[in-house]
Scaffold this motif. Structure first.
Motif, PDB file in Angstrom:
ATOM      1  N   LYS A   3       0.036  27.217  28.493  1.00  0.00           N
ATOM      2  CA  LYS A   3       0.588  25.974  29.025  1.00  0.00           C
ATOM      3  C   LYS A   3       0.154  24.790  28.185  1.00  0.00           C
ATOM      4  O   LYS A   3      -1.006  24.674  27.785  1.00  0.00           O
ATOM      5  CB  LYS A   3       0.133  25.760  30.473  1.00  0.00           C
ATOM      6  N   TYR A   5      -0.162  20.796  28.588  1.00  0.00           N
ATOM      7  CA  TYR A   5      -0.176  19.794  29.646  1.00  0.00           C
ATOM      8  C   TYR A   5       0.490  18.500  29.181  1.00  0.00           C
ATOM      9  O   TYR A   5       0.358  18.099  28.016  1.00  0.00           O
ATOM     10  CB  TYR A   5      -1.607  19.501  30.081  1.00  0.00           C
ATOM     11  N   SER A   6       1.167  17.845  30.106  1.00  0.00           N
ATOM     12  CA  SER A   6       1.765  16.534  29.853  1.00  0.00           C
ATOM     13  C   SER A   6       0.916  15.462  30.525  1.00  0.00           C
ATOM     14  O   SER A   6       0.444  15.641  31.643  1.00  0.00           O
ATOM     15  CB  SER A   6       3.195  16.486  30.400  1.00  0.00           C
ATOM     16  N   GLU A   7       0.746  14.340  29.826  1.00  0.00           N
ATOM     17  CA  GLU A   7      -0.096  13.268  30.356  1.00  0.00           C
ATOM     18  C   GLU A   7       0.581  11.920  30.128  1.00  0.00           C
ATOM     19  O   GLU A   7       1.046  11.622  29.025  1.00  0.00           O
ATOM     20  CB  GLU A   7      -1.471  13.293  29.671  1.00  0.00           C
ATOM     21  N   ASP A  33       1.649  16.241  34.372  1.00  0.00           N
ATOM     22  CA  ASP A  33       0.509  17.044  34.839  1.00  0.00           C
ATOM     23  C   ASP A  33      -0.743  16.211  35.030  1.00  0.00           C
ATOM     24  O   ASP A  33      -1.652  16.592  35.783  1.00  0.00           O
ATOM     25  CB  ASP A  33       0.186  18.151  33.830  1.00  0.00           C
ATOM     26  N   PHE A 111      -4.384  17.195  41.287  1.00  0.00           N
ATOM     27  CA  PHE A 111      -3.856  16.579  40.070  1.00  0.00           C
ATOM     28  C   PHE A 111      -4.957  16.424  39.019  1.00  0.00           C
ATOM     29  O   PHE A 111      -6.139  16.315  39.348  1.00  0.00           O
ATOM     30  CB  PHE A 111      -3.283  15.208  40.426  1.00  0.00           C
ATOM     31  N   LYS A 112      -4.563  16.403  37.753  1.00  0.00           N
ATOM     32  CA  LYS A 112      -5.524  16.272  36.656  1.00  0.00           C
ATOM     33  C   LYS A 112      -5.584  14.820  36.171  1.00  0.00           C
ATOM     34  O   LYS A 112      -4.583  14.109  36.191  1.00  0.00           O
ATOM     35  CB  LYS A 112      -5.154  17.217  35.510  1.00  0.00           C
TER      36      LYS A 112
END
Length: 240
Positions: A3, A5-7, A33, A111-112
Motif C-alpha cells: 500500500k 499512503y496518501s497524505e 489516508d 486515522f493516520k
C-alpha cells in the motif's frame, strides 16, 4: 502490492487555508489516508497549528506564536490573504492540536497523522505526544522534523515512528540511525539523488506531488507515502 499512503499537506491547502480545520475537514472528505500538520507552542504552552512560527504570512499579523497567548492567537484569522484574498478572512481561526484531534476522532479514530514538530524543543514534543496518546492516535502517527536532535528525542524517549529528511536539510543532524523513514521533496525525487537516498533502504515519503505526472514518478521511484497540496490527482491514481 504494498500500500502507498496518501497524505494531505497541511490539509487540502491548494484550495483552503493551510493548517486550518476547514482545510483538514476538506482533506478528510476527499478520503486521504493521513493529514500533515505543523505544531508550535503558544506563550501559555498550548500546541497550535501553523507552518511558520510567525503569523505574518497566513494571518497578516507580524508576531511570533511563542510570544502570544492562546487567547491572542485566537483573534487571528489565517485566511492567507496573499493566496485567497478575503475569501476566508474571519471564517477560519488558528486551531489547537486538541481541536484537530477532536475533528479527526469524530470522523475516524483510526486515522493516520503526519505530525511535524516545528518548534525544536523537548517541551513541544512532550506536550504534543501527551495529547496524541490521550486521544489514542500516537500509534498511528508519523513524526516529522527538520532537526536531528528532535528526531532522536522522539525515538529514544517515546519509541515514536520518525521521519527525517536528507542530512543537508537537517539542523543538528545526528545520523540516519534514528529514522524509520525519510522524506524527499519533488526536486529530490526528480534528481539523481533520489537513487542515493533510496539505497539507504528506508521507506520514502515523497512530498508535494500535485500533478498526475509527479504522482506517477513517486510511485515509480518507490514511495511508501505521497503527500500533496492538492490530493485529487493523487487519490485518482492510487484508487486505480
Amino acid at each position: 502490492m504494498t500500500k502507498i499512503y496518501s497524505e494531505g499537506h497541511r490539509g487540502f491547502c491548494a484550495l483552503y487555508p493551510e493548517n486550518t480545520l476547514l482545510s483538514f475537514q476538506k482533506a478528510l472528505e476527499l478520503g486521504v489516508d493521513a493529514i500533515e500538520f505543523d505544531i508550535w507552542l503558544s506563550k501559555d504552552k498550548v500546541p497550535v497549528l501553523m507552518h511558520d512560527g510567525n503569523a505574518k504570512r497566513t494571518c497578516g499579523f507580524n508576531a511570533d506564536l511563542r510570544d502570544m497567548t492562546l487567547a491572542e492567537i485566537k483573534t487571528l484569522s489565517p485566511g492567507y490573504e496573499s493566496k485567497f484574498g478575503d475569501e476566508f478572512f474571519g471564517e477560519v481561526k488558528v486551531p489547537t492540536l486538541y481541536e484537530l484531534l477532536d475533528l479527526v476522532k469524530s470522523v475516524n479514530p483510526d486515522f493516520k497523522l503526519g505530525v511535524e514538530i516545528k518548534e525544536y524543543t523537548e517541551e513541544t514534543v512532550d506536550i504534543s505526544v501527551k495529547a496524541l496518546k490521550e486521544y489514542g492516535f500516537f500509534e498511528n502517527c508519523w513524526f516529522y522534523a527538520f532537526n536531528g536532535r528532535i528526531i532522536r528525542y522522539l525515538k529514544e524517549k517515546y519509541g515514536a515512528r520518525t521521519m527525517g529528511y536528507p542530512d543537508f536539510q537537517m539542523k543538528e543532524f545526528e545520523g540516519y540511525g534514528f529514522y524509520d523513514e525519510i522524506g524527499l521533496n519533488m526536486n529530490l525525487v526528480r534528481s539523481e539523488l533520489c537513487a542515493f537516498y533510496a539505497a539507504k533502504g528506508l521507506p520514502m515519503h515523497m512530498y508535494c506531488a500535485d500533478t498526475p505526472e509527479d504522482v506517477q514518478l513517486c510511485i515509480d521511484r518507490g514511495a511508501s507515502l505521497i503527500t500533496a497540496n492538492d490530493p485529487r490527482p493523487l487519490l485518482e491514481i492510487l484508487n486505480k
